[in-house]
Design a protein around this motif. Structure first.
Motif, mmCIF file in Angstrom:
data_model
loop_
_atom_site.group_PDB
_atom_site.id
_atom_site.type_symbol
_atom_site.label_atom_id
_atom_site.label_comp_id
_atom_site.label_asym_id
_atom_site.label_seq_id
_atom_site.Cartn_x
_atom_site.Cartn_y
_atom_site.Cartn_z
ATOM 1 N N LEU A 150 0.797 -1.234 0.000
ATOM 2 C CA LEU A 150 0.000 0.000 0.000
ATOM 3 C C LEU A 150 0.831 1.289 0.000
ATOM 4 C CD1 LEU A 150 -3.013 -0.869 2.334
ATOM 5 C CD2 LEU A 150 -3.104 -0.287 -0.104
ATOM 6 N N PRO A 151 2.034 1.323 0.615
ATOM 7 C CA PRO A 151 2.832 2.561 0.548
ATOM 8 C C PRO A 151 3.197 2.988 -0.867
ATOM 9 C CG PRO A 151 3.633 1.180 2.331
ATOM 10 C CD PRO A 151 2.624 0.366 1.577
ATOM 11 N N GLY A 152 3.020 2.097 -1.848
ATOM 12 C CA GLY A 152 3.230 2.479 -3.240
ATOM 13 C C GLY A 152 2.192 3.449 -3.756
ATOM 14 N N GLY A 153 1.083 3.594 -3.016
ATOM 15 C CA GLY A 153 0.044 4.564 -3.356
ATOM 16 C C GLY A 153 -0.544 4.360 -4.735
ATOM 17 N N GLU A 154 -0.822 5.460 -5.432
ATOM 18 C CA GLU A 154 -1.490 5.400 -6.730
ATOM 19 C C GLU A 154 -0.590 4.881 -7.846
ATOM 20 O OE1 GLU A 154 -4.652 5.758 -7.223
ATOM 21 O OE2 GLU A 154 -5.083 6.358 -5.167
ATOM 22 N N ASP A 155 0.685 4.697 -7.552
ATOM 23 C CA ASP A 155 1.603 4.138 -8.561
ATOM 24 C C ASP A 155 1.433 2.626 -8.732
ATOM 25 O OD1 ASP A 155 2.745 6.613 -9.053
ATOM 26 O OD2 ASP A 155 4.348 6.341 -7.588
ATOM 27 N N VAL A 156 0.709 2.001 -7.782
ATOM 28 C CA VAL A 156 0.562 0.546 -7.830
ATOM 29 C C VAL A 156 -0.908 0.163 -7.861
ATOM 30 C CG1 VAL A 156 2.704 0.250 -6.532
ATOM 31 C CG2 VAL A 156 0.525 0.168 -5.299
ATOM 32 N N GLU A 157 -1.156 -1.060 -8.329
ATOM 33 C CA GLU A 157 -2.454 -1.674 -8.099
ATOM 34 C C GLU A 157 -2.210 -3.030 -7.438
ATOM 35 O OE1 GLU A 157 -4.879 -2.571 -11.483
ATOM 36 O OE2 GLU A 157 -3.337 -3.732 -12.507
ATOM 37 N N SER A 177 12.593 -0.515 -0.313
ATOM 38 C CA SER A 177 12.926 -1.133 -1.598
ATOM 39 C C SER A 177 11.816 -0.914 -2.619
ATOM 40 C CB SER A 177 13.171 -2.628 -1.409
ATOM 41 O OG SER A 177 14.213 -2.867 -0.493
ATOM 42 N N LEU A 178 10.574 -0.942 -2.159
ATOM 43 C CA LEU A 178 9.436 -0.712 -3.046
ATOM 44 C C LEU A 178 9.543 0.647 -3.722
ATOM 45 C CD1 LEU A 178 6.594 -1.346 -4.177
ATOM 46 C CD2 LEU A 178 5.645 -0.477 -2.022
ATOM 47 N N HIS A 179 9.871 1.675 -2.950
ATOM 48 C CA HIS A 179 9.983 3.022 -3.513
ATOM 49 C C HIS A 179 11.137 3.115 -4.512
ATOM 50 C CE1 HIS A 179 6.809 4.645 -1.084
ATOM 51 N NE2 HIS A 179 7.420 4.343 0.055
ATOM 52 N N LYS A 180 12.234 2.440 -4.226
ATOM 53 C CA LYS A 180 13.383 2.462 -5.150
ATOM 54 C C LYS A 180 13.047 1.764 -6.462
ATOM 55 C CE LYS A 180 16.875 2.756 -1.490
ATOM 56 N NZ LYS A 180 17.913 2.029 -0.703
ATOM 57 N N ILE A 181 12.322 0.642 -6.363
ATOM 58 C CA ILE A 181 11.925 -0.072 -7.571
ATOM 59 C C ILE A 181 10.929 0.749 -8.384
ATOM 60 C CG2 ILE A 181 10.615 -2.089 -8.382
ATOM 61 C CD1 ILE A 181 12.064 -3.714 -6.193
ATOM 62 N N TYR A 229 10.851 -19.634 -15.743
ATOM 63 C CA TYR A 229 11.631 -20.300 -16.780
ATOM 64 C C TYR A 229 11.092 -20.023 -18.184
ATOM 65 C CZ TYR A 229 14.119 -24.168 -19.131
ATOM 66 O OH TYR A 229 14.907 -24.914 -19.967
ATOM 67 N N TYR A 230 9.792 -20.163 -18.354
ATOM 68 C CA TYR A 230 9.203 -20.059 -19.696
ATOM 69 C C TYR A 230 9.478 -18.709 -20.370
ATOM 70 C CZ TYR A 230 5.784 -19.684 -23.428
ATOM 71 O OH TYR A 230 5.190 -19.465 -24.644
ATOM 72 N N PRO A 231 9.356 -17.566 -19.689
ATOM 73 C CA PRO A 231 9.558 -16.281 -20.382
ATOM 74 C C PRO A 231 11.014 -15.966 -20.731
ATOM 75 C CG PRO A 231 8.174 -16.004 -18.419
ATOM 76 C CD PRO A 231 8.821 -17.353 -18.323
ATOM 77 N N LEU A 232 11.984 -16.712 -20.214
ATOM 78 C CA LEU A 232 13.393 -16.307 -20.335
ATOM 79 C C LEU A 232 13.839 -16.006 -21.775
ATOM 80 C CD1 LEU A 232 15.103 -18.623 -17.661
ATOM 81 C CD2 LEU A 232 14.538 -16.187 -17.466
ATOM 82 N N PRO A 233 13.579 -16.870 -22.756
ATOM 83 C CA PRO A 233 14.024 -16.542 -24.118
ATOM 84 C C PRO A 233 13.317 -15.331 -24.727
ATOM 85 C CG PRO A 233 13.624 -18.900 -23.888
ATOM 86 C CD PRO A 233 13.035 -18.232 -22.689
ATOM 87 N N HIS A 234 12.179 -14.935 -24.134
ATOM 88 C CA HIS A 234 11.452 -13.762 -24.614
ATOM 89 C C HIS A 234 11.980 -12.475 -23.984
ATOM 90 C CE1 HIS A 234 8.311 -16.317 -26.468
ATOM 91 N NE2 HIS A 234 8.547 -17.116 -25.442
ATOM 92 N N VAL A 235 12.792 -12.605 -22.951
ATOM 93 C CA VAL A 235 13.372 -11.451 -22.266
ATOM 94 C C VAL A 235 14.606 -10.982 -23.041
ATOM 95 C CG1 VAL A 235 14.599 -10.689 -20.176
ATOM 96 C CG2 VAL A 235 12.529 -12.099 -19.978
ATOM 97 N N ARG A 236 14.559 -9.740 -23.487
ATOM 98 C CA ARG A 236 15.690 -9.165 -24.227
ATOM 99 C C ARG A 236 16.551 -8.264 -23.339
ATOM 100 N NH1 ARG A 236 14.760 -12.828 -27.079
ATOM 101 N NH2 ARG A 236 13.633 -12.841 -29.044
ATOM 102 N N THR A 237 15.902 -7.510 -22.468
ATOM 103 C CA THR A 237 16.619 -6.545 -21.631
ATOM 104 C C THR A 237 16.270 -6.743 -20.162
ATOM 105 O OG1 THR A 237 14.840 -4.970 -22.115
ATOM 106 C CG2 THR A 237 16.878 -4.752 -23.387
ATOM 107 N N LEU A 238 17.258 -6.540 -19.295
ATOM 108 C CA LEU A 238 17.101 -6.760 -17.859
ATOM 109 C C LEU A 238 17.646 -5.559 -17.090
ATOM 110 C CD1 LEU A 238 18.493 -9.503 -19.343
ATOM 111 C CD2 LEU A 238 17.771 -10.520 -17.181
ATOM 112 N N TYR A 239 17.250 -5.482 -15.814
ATOM 113 C CA TYR A 239 17.731 -4.414 -14.928
ATOM 114 C C TYR A 239 17.771 -4.977 -13.512
ATOM 115 C CZ TYR A 239 18.227 0.423 -13.211
ATOM 116 O OH TYR A 239 18.686 1.598 -12.641
ATOM 117 N N TYR A 240 18.872 -4.754 -12.807
ATOM 118 C CA TYR A 240 19.015 -5.296 -11.453
ATOM 119 C C TYR A 240 19.192 -4.181 -10.432
ATOM 120 C CZ TYR A 240 21.359 -7.338 -7.374
ATOM 121 O OH TYR A 240 21.709 -7.683 -6.087
ATOM 122 N N LEU A 241 18.368 -4.237 -9.375
ATOM 123 C CA LEU A 241 18.509 -3.340 -8.225
ATOM 124 C C LEU A 241 18.954 -4.166 -7.032
ATOM 125 C CD1 LEU A 241 15.666 -2.244 -9.816
ATOM 126 C CD2 LEU A 241 15.994 -0.456 -8.101
#
Length: 338
Positions: free
Chosen positions: A25-32, A98-102, A194-206
């Motif tokens: 819930l602290p994500g407010g209107e940015d999340v559902e 962490s939620l706010h950073k993401i 596992y299934y989506p991995l070959p469909h993933v082209r770009t990644l980002y790590y926090l």
């Protein structure tokens, strides 16, 4: 705009689901927050509707007939309006800072019109009786705070694989690759990552300790006794993953290696549960699983069968099975999954 849709699959979750909801819930209107009631027989729906009434622009209460965890995830994805999609199990929670950073990172992608298919963060084992929390980080294997591709990754340790807890997917990518988890089946979170991995082209790590994975309930699906009682479902999921791809066709060598190693872990878990059940019928099923892999993808079979894990799982005779069980006990303490 909703930046992240959080799906919370719930089945008889009245005792703990509020902690999961409150943590987002602290994500407010940015999340559902999509609370999916998977045919519960307790007050799960009542709690979900109370939150929807109090936070009508953030919380959706979705009621469906029972179809299992995977089907509840499917339902959450169908209802998701956010740019990104995250599953939070009803007995887990997320860290607020962490939620706010993401969310800041995701807003940056959207503002820059940058398509990032997978966002990865750390997760923490909130294990009953453990004073020291085990944190699974990826800072030694993934570039931090930058968009990268599979060819930029390093080498994953045994206890470091990307699980449902650590991943957030771009919603449109998940829908385009037509992810559909099977009904009434446990352990489908492995298919989910596992299934989506070959469909993933770009990644980002926090490098933030975002997801809190509660573990230690007696009835939990990763409790060893429970896993042995559901061995057929574990075997089904492993076979489903084997059948998904001919791995030699995966273009990125590093992704291909990662996927082979992921299958090796699935083969190990399935094999050792068959061994630890001490039932002859399950030892036959273990052999059938390895034969299935050999028939479906001989090259992958050879890599796994003659790797350290494959050799350990296939030692002959009773003494070999004892060594395999010992290896599993060591791995269990290392990984901490049950």
């Amino acid at each position: 705009m909703k930046y992240i849709s959080f799906a919370i699959p719930c089945y008889n979750s009245e005792a703990y689901m509020e902690k999961a909801i409150n943590s987002i819930l602290p994500g407010g209107e940015d999340v559902e927050i999509i609370v999916v009631n998977d045919g519960s027989k307790d007050k799960t729906q009542e709690i979900a509707e109370r939150y929807q009434e109090k936070y009508p622009t953030i919380v959706k209460a979705v009621k469906k007939e029972n179809g299992g965890h995977g089907d509840a995830v499917n339902c959450g994805l169908e209802h998701a309006a956010g740019k990104y999609f995250k599953v939070v199990d009803s007995d887990d929670w997320v860290d607020e800072d962490s939620l706010h950073k993401i969310l800041d990172a995701v807003k940056g992608f959207v503002d820059a019109d940058a398509q990032v298919d997978m966002v990865i963060s750390n997760y923490v084992y909130e294990k009953v009786g453990m004073t020291k929390k085990k944190v699974i980080r990826y800072d030694n294997v993934l570039p931090e705070n930058q968009i990268f591709r599979w060819d930029d990754i390093g080498r994953f340790r045994l206890d470091q694989y990307i699980l449902m807890h650590s991943v957030i997917y771009r919603t449109e990518m998940l829908k385009l690759c037509q992810l559909k988890l099977p009904k009434h089946t446990f352990y489908v979170d492995n298919i989910y990552v596992y299934y989506p991995l070959p469909h993933v082209r770009t990644l980002y790590y926090l490098n933030v300790d975002f997801y809190r994975y509660f573990i230690g309930r007696e009835d939990q699906s990763v409790n060893e006794k429970v896993m042995i009682s559901r061995i057929d479902q574990q075997l089904f999921v492993t076979k489903t993953m084997i059948a998904m791809y001919e791995l030699r066709l995966v273009t990125s060598k590093k992704l291909r290696k990662y996927m082979v190693n992921y299958l090796a872990i699935m083969m190990t878990v399935s094999s050792i549960l068959c061994i630890r059940s001490k039932k002859q019928e399950n030892l036959i099923k273990k052999k059938e699983l390895w034969d299935y892999l050999k028939k479906k993808d001989y090259k992958t079979y050879m890599k796994i069968r003659h790797g350290i894990l494959g050799q350990t799982m296939n030692l002959p005779g009773r003494s070999g099975r004892k060594v395999s069980s010992l290896a599993y006990s060591v791995a269990r303490r290392l990984i901490g999954f049950n």
